[in-house]
Design a protein around this motif. Structure first.
Motif, PDB file in Angstrom:
ATOM      1  N   ASP A  55       0.793  -1.228   0.000  1.00  0.00           N
ATOM      2  CA  ASP A  55       0.000   0.000   0.000  1.00  0.00           C
ATOM      3  C   ASP A  55       0.828   1.283   0.000  1.00  0.00           C
ATOM      4  OD1 ASP A  55      -2.669  -0.787  -0.272  1.00  0.00           O
ATOM      5  OD2 ASP A  55      -2.814  -1.323   1.845  1.00  0.00           O
ATOM      6  N   THR A 105      -6.224  -0.563   6.932  1.00  0.00           N
ATOM      7  CA  THR A 105      -6.640  -1.390   5.793  1.00  0.00           C
ATOM      8  C   THR A 105      -7.025  -0.544   4.586  1.00  0.00           C
ATOM      9  OG1 THR A 105      -8.904  -1.489   6.607  1.00  0.00           O
ATOM     10  CG2 THR A 105      -7.490  -3.319   7.175  1.00  0.00           C
ATOM     11  N   VAL A 106      -7.217   0.765   4.817  1.00  0.00           N
ATOM     12  CA  VAL A 106      -7.592   1.637   3.706  1.00  0.00           C
ATOM     13  C   VAL A 106      -6.389   1.810   2.786  1.00  0.00           C
ATOM     14  CG1 VAL A 106      -8.156   4.005   3.098  1.00  0.00           C
ATOM     15  CG2 VAL A 106      -9.420   2.851   4.887  1.00  0.00           C
ATOM     16  N   GLY A 107      -6.638   1.800   1.528  1.00  0.00           N
ATOM     17  CA  GLY A 107      -5.546   1.947   0.583  1.00  0.00           C
ATOM     18  C   GLY A 107      -5.303   3.387   0.195  1.00  0.00           C
ATOM     19  N   GLN A 108      -5.237   3.637  -1.094  1.00  0.00           N
ATOM     20  CA  GLN A 108      -4.858   4.956  -1.592  1.00  0.00           C
ATOM     21  C   GLN A 108      -5.914   6.032  -1.294  1.00  0.00           C
ATOM     22  OE1 GLN A 108      -1.675   5.270  -2.519  1.00  0.00           O
ATOM     23  NE2 GLN A 108      -1.744   3.138  -1.855  1.00  0.00           N
ATOM     24  N   ASN A 109      -7.112   5.624  -0.897  1.00  0.00           N
ATOM     25  CA  ASN A 109      -8.122   6.617  -0.545  1.00  0.00           C
ATOM     26  C   ASN A 109      -7.699   7.441   0.679  1.00  0.00           C
ATOM     27  OD1 ASN A 109     -11.182   7.095   0.912  1.00  0.00           O
ATOM     28  ND2 ASN A 109     -10.902   7.659  -1.224  1.00  0.00           N
ATOM     29  N   ALA A 139      -2.983  -5.812   7.217  1.00  0.00           N
ATOM     30  CA  ALA A 139      -2.940  -4.577   6.443  1.00  0.00           C
ATOM     31  C   ALA A 139      -1.606  -3.913   6.699  1.00  0.00           C
ATOM     32  CB  ALA A 139      -4.064  -3.656   6.852  1.00  0.00           C
ATOM     33  N   ARG A 140      -1.066  -3.333   5.652  1.00  0.00           N
ATOM     34  CA  ARG A 140       0.320  -2.916   5.762  1.00  0.00           C
ATOM     35  C   ARG A 140       0.491  -1.462   6.151  1.00  0.00           C
ATOM     36  NH1 ARG A 140       0.365  -6.620   0.701  1.00  0.00           N
ATOM     37  NH2 ARG A 140      -1.737  -6.893   1.477  1.00  0.00           N
TER      38      ARG A 140
END
Lengths: 449, 310
Positions: free
Chosen positions: B52, B235-239, B265-266
């Protein structure tokens, strides 16, 4: 949610479409762009790689070389493959079991399980006429059980009475018994959020699964999830035999790559979409529509469905007749504004129109937003019925009165009057051209400020 | 927040180690050849994207590595060390603990974030920590939207022995915040923690409500809130970029808390966020227990991300 991804991809496609013949290098560079776009949309890396490979194979093959418009062909291949990956056909909730049919909601903390549980219950009641009992098995997060109870009371859906100190397994048994005795069709089990690597809690979920023998186990996934979506989905699927996916928060601005990832690693269909905080904000998932939305081709079907839900046919016909006779007045204008709002505002409509990402940007620049529409409506509502039917009446003092009534300035009122004049003019011209269709007539007029 | 203690470090490590397993697994398989060539670099970049970090940050990090080591012989550990060092130095300026000003009575902290990011739990953990350090903390149940959110915070109030100011679900959050600040002042509290309803950052109307809470608070104290914490889910990515950007604009976010780092989640997006926004990362959440909130340590985070011993 797919806005930015659409924009990116439509740029790639614009360049492709301009080309006459495509070399392998053209395809490769387009695919590189698509790869980055998908990665930035949080589609998991392994899924992206598979996707690109599959598209490349088909794109450099004969199909493309022989077609008249190779660029278009690549776009079609990407679209087809995306639809395929999102799940081919649409899948409804499965209730094929002796009642009470159990549905188990699982997922990570904060993915939206409890809200989705209530939404699904309402969906089952309103669409399928099922009598549903909801039970919260979340004995960990403070007040989680109360949360479901409150939602149940608000939505008028039965919830299992809360008994303190029961384990999730005990609650499950009691829920199934109660449902059997009291004749419920469906039992919705809202489980606690858990990490897929928390063995103890995953075992607990497995034993609940064993007791309830759910006909559906729905994995609730947040559309904002990043690369980790694949790990969680895979682990839940292995342990609990997930049968479907509920994707939440698609009303956010996340690019929604998680939809692709989760679908790809579990092979389970995405069944429902959470589209807002309100309890009726749940939609059935249509893969082909979402795929074309990702690609910037617009979700016209949804728009038409929404329009037919909202615009009463009779009224539309009346309006069309008026337009043809050149009798369109402010009463009709106000009605149109209301319909636009019912369909989710300008943003909602524009998001569903093909190629609309660019138009949307232009609209933003021209300051056309829902607030402007609300202001216009306020001005119209401050007019007398006579004025609405005959805008020629407007002199200085009437304008001042309307401005004061709507809490705005005379300039704003003037602007609306001028815009209305332009609209009427344009409609007359269009009538001469013999075109039909209310949307076509109304929309450009409202947008051209 | 308490200084390094055995428990949290191992928890953070075990959480991050799964991340690093993946990442370092990716790196080991990237390094099949002995020298750093273009193909190896590409795989390295992919491993970072998989954590991520985002496409551009990953490209930048691998380019930096290429500049130093391209075509040179390199082993697995060296690659990790070099990357960890780069990541750590990106994160160093943002690893800043949350300072509570003793002069403010109370120091007002507004806690914001999207739905389900872990705001209420983070507030509970923060309260527990400060109460443990002898501070008087008042909690304001500003999530007047979600069902039973008020009850959730009340339970945290009981657990941490903090007073909770609450109104019924559906009442005005700004009014409640005002009342809470008044009461916290009357009680001479050290800290006021204000919970807010989760909201997606593209909902202008709801973001406007946050601005209203701040406006109302400033009627009592022109400097309030003294801190505004944005809670981000790992856990949220690029958002996360969009979240930070919009919340920052609306509420002048002063720092970040990253939650749910105990999963796989990274949270690698924090590296990209540090580069782009430079906002302090005050703490990380590593579990559901009341003690599972810990200071953000850039070196440990970076080294663990790459599977190296701290």
């Amino acid at each position: 949610m797919f806005d930015t991804l659409s924009t990116r991809l439509s740029d790639v496609f614009d360049t492709l479409k301009k080309r006459g013949a495509l070399s392998e290098a053209d395809v490769t560079s387009a695919l590189r762009e698509i790869r980055v776009a998908l990665l930035e949309a949080d589609v998991a890396l392994p899924v992206v790689k598979d996707f690109i490979e599959a598209v490349r194979e088909r794109a450099v093959g004969e199909e493309v070389v022989r077609s008249v418009t190779p660029g278009q062909m690549v776009v079609k291949i990407v679209n087809d493959h995306l639809t395929e990956m999102l799940g081919g056909d649409q899948a409804e909730i499965n209730l094929a079991a002796a009642p009470p049919a159990a549905i188990m909601m699982v997922g990570l903390q904060g993915s939206g399980k409890t809200t989705s549980t209530a939404k699904v219950a309402i969906h089952l009641r309103d669409q399928l006429r099922k009598k549903t009992l909801m039970a919260s098995l979340d004995v960990r997060r403070p007040a989680a059980q109360q949360q479901l109870q409150v939602l149940g009371t608000d939505a008028d859906i039965a919830t299992l009475p809360i008994v303190p100190f029961e384990t999730p397994e005990m609650i499950t048994t009691r829920a199934m018994d109660t449902a059997r005795k009291e004749g419920y069709d469906v039992v919705l089990l809202d489980t606690a959020g858990r990490l897929h690597i928390d063995d103890e809690l995953m075992d607990e979920a497995a034993s609940v699964h064993e007791i309830a023998k759910p006909v559906e186990t729905l994995f609730v996934a947040d559309a904002m999830t990043g690369q980790d979506a694949v790990n969680a989905a895979q682990a839940f699927h292995q342990k609990l035999d997930v049968t479907g996916i509920v994707l939440t928060r698609i009303d956010g601005d996340a690019r929604g790559g998680a939809a692709l990832s989760v679908r790809a690693v579990t092979g389970c269909p995405i069944k429902l979409l959470g589209t807002g905080e309100k309890l009726d904000a749940l939609e059935v998932f249509h893969p082909e529509r979402i795929a074309s939305r990702i690609l910037g081709m617009g979700d016209v079907v949804t728009l038409v469905e929404k329009a037919s839900e909202v615009v009463e046919e009779e009224e539309a016909e009346k309006l069309a007749a008026k337009i043809q006779k050149g009798q369109f007045d402010f009463e009709d204008f106000a009605k149109q504004l209301q319909q636009v709002r019912k369909m989710g505002g300008m943003g909602g409509i524009m998001g569903m129109l093909p190629g609309s990402q660019k138009v949307k940007a232009q609209m933003g620049a021209a300051n056309v937003d829902d607030k402007a529409l609300a202001r216009q409506e306020a001005i119209i509502l401050s007019m007398t019925p006579k004025e609405r039917r005959n805008p020629k009446l407007f002199n200085g003092s009437r304008r001042r009165r309307v401005a004061a009534g709507a809490g705005t300035t005379v300039q704003e009122v003037n602007r609306l009057l001028k815009q209305f004049q332009q609209m009427s003019k344009m409609m007359k011209r269009m009538n001469k051209l013999g075109q039909k269709g209310m949307m076509r007539h109304g929309m450009p007029g409202m947008m051209g400020q | 927040m308490s200084e390094t203690s055995g428990g949290w470090l191992s928890r953070l490590k075990s959480g991050l180690s799964r991340t690093s397993e993946k990442l370092s697994g990716g790196i080991s398989s990237a390094l099949t050849g002995k020298t750093l060539d273009a193909q190896t670099l590409e795989r390295l970049e992919e491993a970072l994207i998989g954590a991520d970090l985002g496409v551009s940050t990953a490209a930048k990090l691998s380019a930096a590595l290429a500049k130093e080591k391209f075509d040179k012989e390199i082993n697995d550990t060296e690659v990790r060390e070099a990357l960890a060092q780069n990541i750590s130095s990106i994160l160093e300026p943002v690893a800043v603990p949350l300072e509570i000003s003793a002069a403010k009575k109370p120091h007002v902290i507004l806690v914001v974030g999207v739905n389900g990011s872990g705001k209420t739990t983070t507030i509970g953990k923060l309260a527990k920590n400060w109460v443990g350090h002898g501070k008087t903390v008042v909690l304001a149940a500003g999530d007047t939207f979600r069902a039973a959110a008020v009850e959730q915070l009340k339970i945290w109030g009981e657990r941490t022995h903090c007073k909770v100011i609450a109104r019924d679900t559906g009442s005005d959050a700004a009014g409640l915040a005002f009342e809470a600040l008044e009461q916290a002042r009357n009680e001479n509290a050290d800290i006021l923690l204000i919970d807010t309803a989760g909201r997606l950052q593209n909902r202008d109307d709801l973001m406007g409500e946050l601005a209203k809470i701040i406006r109302v608070l400033q009627k009592l104290d022109p400097e309030a809130p003294h801190s505004c914490l944005l809670v981000l889910d790992a856990t949220v990515g690029q958002n996360a970029h969009s979240q930070v950007e919009t919340f920052k604009e609306m509420t002048d976010v002063s720092g970040l808390v990253m939650t749910k780092l105990d999963g796989t989640a990274r949270g690698g997006v924090v590296v990209a966020l540090a580069e782009r926004f430079g906002l302090p990362v005050h703490a990380v959440g590593v579990g559901e227990g009341e003690d599972d909130l810990q200071p953000f340590d850039h070196e440990i985070f970076a080294r663990n991300l790459l599977g190296l011993n701290p």
